[in-house]
Design a protein around this motif. Structure first.
Motif, PDB file in Angstrom:
ATOM      1  N   GLU A  39     -11.022  -9.455   6.015  1.00  0.00           N
ATOM      2  CA  GLU A  39     -10.573  -8.931   7.305  1.00  0.00           C
ATOM      3  C   GLU A  39      -9.899  -7.579   7.112  1.00  0.00           C
ATOM      4  N   ALA A  40     -10.219  -6.665   7.999  1.00  0.00           N
ATOM      5  CA  ALA A  40      -9.624  -5.332   7.967  1.00  0.00           C
ATOM      6  C   ALA A  40      -8.428  -5.300   8.910  1.00  0.00           C
ATOM      7  N   PRO A  41      -7.377  -4.558   8.569  1.00  0.00           N
ATOM      8  CA  PRO A  41      -6.182  -4.496   9.421  1.00  0.00           C
ATOM      9  C   PRO A  41      -6.494  -4.064  10.858  1.00  0.00           C
ATOM     10  N   GLN A  42      -7.464  -3.181  11.028  1.00  0.00           N
ATOM     11  CA  GLN A  42      -7.799  -2.685  12.358  1.00  0.00           C
ATOM     12  C   GLN A  42      -8.803  -3.577  13.084  1.00  0.00           C
ATOM     13  N   ARG A  82      -6.704 -15.882   3.692  1.00  0.00           N
ATOM     14  CA  ARG A  82      -6.950 -14.437   3.569  1.00  0.00           C
ATOM     15  C   ARG A  82      -7.283 -14.147   2.122  1.00  0.00           C
ATOM     16  N   GLN A 126       3.047 -14.999   3.363  1.00  0.00           N
ATOM     17  CA  GLN A 126       2.196 -13.932   3.891  1.00  0.00           C
ATOM     18  C   GLN A 126       3.007 -12.769   4.416  1.00  0.00           C
ATOM     19  N   ASP A 127       4.218 -13.009   4.912  1.00  0.00           N
ATOM     20  CA  ASP A 127       5.037 -11.911   5.437  1.00  0.00           C
ATOM     21  C   ASP A 127       6.471 -12.385   5.637  1.00  0.00           C
ATOM     22  N   ASP A 150       2.595  -9.121   2.336  1.00  0.00           N
ATOM     23  CA  ASP A 150       2.690  -7.931   3.180  1.00  0.00           C
ATOM     24  C   ASP A 150       4.023  -7.246   2.953  1.00  0.00           C
TER      25      ASP A 150
END
Length: 161
Positions: A39-42, A82, A126-127, A150
């Protein structure tokens, strides 16, 4: 004996004996330009070059012993599915560590139970939001350090983040 069973019985053995050997062989010998898509951030997906997957997985595996982790120690991963999750798991395997997967949907009590019973020494989240949500469970566990996939503000849980 059926022909397909005979074929299986006469197939030469793969030269690698363990999952770790196969993983390392694949990382070192993957000459495909793209290992997989992540998956891409955008939004959407981006190609992940085999060279990037190799470099980042091996760098993480090289760093883990520096944390004082030894073969058989447990590393918990609390994150959604992810590609970083997979890289952490692969690095753990290469170092002989045991991955303790924790669903991000687990309650704080469930996370506490898993951390207590697994005796995980390291937690990868993850964050910062995920860590903040389970901070109480981490404080009461054997976790010595927490790392985030992240970048983001640190959350004080009483262990190095």
């Amino acid at each position: 004996m059926a022909e397909s069973a005979r074929a299986v019985l006469t197939t030469p053995q793969f030269e690698h004996e363990t999952v770790t050997e196969v993983l390392l062989w694949r990382l070192l010998n993957d000459d495909r330009p793209v290992a997989y898509h992540a998956e891409a951030p955008q939004g959407g997906f981006r190609p992940v070059p085999a060279s990037e997957a190799r470099r980042e997985t091996l760098a993480l595996a090289a760093a883990l012993p520096g944390l004082g982790l030894q073969r058989g120690d447990r590393v918990a991963i609390l994150a959604a599915t992810r590609h970083e999750w997979v890289r952490c798991d692969m690095a753990n395997l290469l170092c002989g560590l045991v991955t303790v997967g924790i669903y991000p949907t687990c309650t704080v009590e469930q996370v506490g139970y898993i951390l207590e019973h697994s005796q995980a020494r390291v937690l990868i989240v993850q964050d910062a939001a995920a860590l903040s949500r389970v901070a109480d469970a981490v404080r009461g566990s054997a976790v010595e350090a927490v790392y985030s996939m992240d970048a983001g503000p640190a959350v004080d849980v009483g262990v190095p983040v």
